[in-house]
Design an enzyme around this catalytic site. Structure first.
Site: not given
Length: 445
Positions: A166, A126
């Site tokens: 995201d 991430k």
């Protein structure tokens, strides 16, 4: 057992101080898998749990950029490469003022198990920045994305680390970052997912997280002989996940009645139909407006500064951000007759809220299982890029549907407790086993 869990968590907290979201994500997994590890000595001896909570690599870098007034700004960029036991690191990039190391470590940790559940060969990672795209011009966003990718490109690649979008990172941002990657590396590869359809993107990718979440809830309801038809659904958020959750609910005969953003939520008692959700898509994706405009246009209720969990509903779909449902919200939902929760966001329910749902024995789908459709379709995009192929939307949607059914089956296999299915334990143990076995096979890495 609880003593061992507490000892483990004390060590994690000491090594990672002030990272509360990361502590929360680790605890949730450890509480599920520790009893399983105790029965399977091979994982205990190899210290798999101790290794799995430690990122393989943490990257942190400065991102300087120029605004439209030629003023210099400096943000901080991150990439957490958490675990590559079953494939290249895979996970989104988030641009939001709240981004910090702890939040990204929690998201990367969750991603490891989520990606494992998809059955596709993807590790977990991430990244992101504390940059806020809200209120910035396209030119300013481009300048930031180019600076961000100038550093990130050293650490990613189609067989190394494949980021996606995201919160705060949609098609526009992916395009700007991909253009900079291509310019610096002089190669056209599947290094980012969520790309534009005309340059390597996959059909159904924008829809995938929302669609997948609804498919998962559909499977949960089947275990109790129920369906989505006629069910009143409260959905939070109004971004990509919420939009396509609502669209799929409409297609399957449910009645979504709420949407929200950081300012408040709308309640449309008549139900949100296809025409209305198309208005929301235009409002949010193109005009970048606020959800209150929906209430003004369709003459329905708007609740300033509130979340939609006080609305009477059959199913709740938290699709906004982490920890948006607390214990009080959960009690309201249960009291109002809610029978299922499908998490479209990452970790949107606090531990206390999850306990309320499980004590009430309602169907509760944790995000790492129910929102895995997004990354699953990113994996399908990677496959198409590697083969230089493009599948039809029907093909991708069918593969997505089958993956969500498969994830549900894995959760049931490891989560059955008498008549009740503990989807938290099921998702955590199923995700853990695949990664842990790969780590054992590969030795001390």
């Amino acid at each position: 057992m609880s003593k061992k869990i507490e000892e483990f968590m004390t060590r994690v907290i000491e090594k990672n101080p002030h990272e509360t979201e990361f502590h929360q994500a680790v605890r949730e997994v450890v509480e599920s898998v520790m009893p399983f590890i105790e029965k399977n000595i091979k994982y205990q001896k190899a210290k798999i749990l101790e290794r799995i909570v430690e990122p393989e690599r943490v990257l942190m870098f400065r991102v300087p950029w120029l605004d439209d007034k030629n003023e210099i700004h400096v943000n901080r960029g991150y990439r957490i490469e958490m675990n590559s036991a079953i494939g290249p690191y895979k996970g989104g990039i988030r641009f939001h003022p709240s981004v910090n190391l702890g939040i990204l470590k929690f998201l990367a940790f969750e991603q490891v198990f989520k990606n494992s559940l998809t059955t596709l060969p993807m590790g977990g990672g991430k990244g992101g920045s504390d940059f806020d795209p809200k209120g910035k011009s396209d030119n300013e966003v481009m300048k930031f994305c180019q600076s961000f990718m100038t550093e990130l490109q050293r650490h990613i690649g189609p067989d190394t680390d494949v980021p996606a979008g995201d919160i705060g990172v949609g098609g526009r941002e992916i395009g700007f970052m991909y253009g900079q990657y291509k310019r610096l590396r002089n190669e056209f590869t599947g290094v980012l997912t969520g790309k534009g359809l005309n340059w390597g993107g996959s059909l159904i990718r924008p829809e995938a997280t929302g669609y997948g979440c609804v498919y998962f809830v559909q499977e949960m309801l089947k275990t109790r002989g129920e369906s989505l038809k006629g069910k009143i659904c409260a959905v939070s958020g109004s971004g990509n996940v919420a939009q396509y959750t609502v669209e799929k609910l409409i297609q399957l005969g449910a009645k979504p009645v709420t949407l929200s953003d950081s300012n408040g939520f709308i309640y449309d008692s008549e139900g949100i139909n296809q025409q209305k959700i198309e208005f929301v898509m235009e409002l949010k994706n193109v005009k970048r407006g606020r959800i209150k405009e929906y209430a003004d246009k369709y003459n329905c209720k708007y609740f300033e500064g509130k979340k939609p969990w006080e609305v009477k509903c059959d199913i709740a779909f938290p699709s906004a951000t982490q920890n948006e449902i607390n214990e009080a919200d959960a009690k309201k939902l249960v009291k109002n007759g809610c029978v299922a929760i499908g998490e479209g966001a990452n970790m949107p329910s606090t531990p206390e809220a999850i306990q309320v749902f499980q004590d009430a024995k309602i169907l509760y789908a944790p995000g790492k299982a129910s929102n895995a459709g997004g990354v699953a379709t990113s994996g399908l995009e990677m496959s198409q890029n590697s083969q230089r192929l493009s599948w039809t939307s029907e093909e991708v949607d069918e593969r997505l549907h089958q993956i969500m059914i498969s994830i549900h089956n894995s959760c049931v296999k490891y989560g059955k407790e008498g008549k009740y299915i503990n989807y938290v334990n099921g998702a955590n143990i199923a995700g853990f086993v695949k990664v842990a076995d790969a780590m054992l096979d590969q030795g001390l890495v």
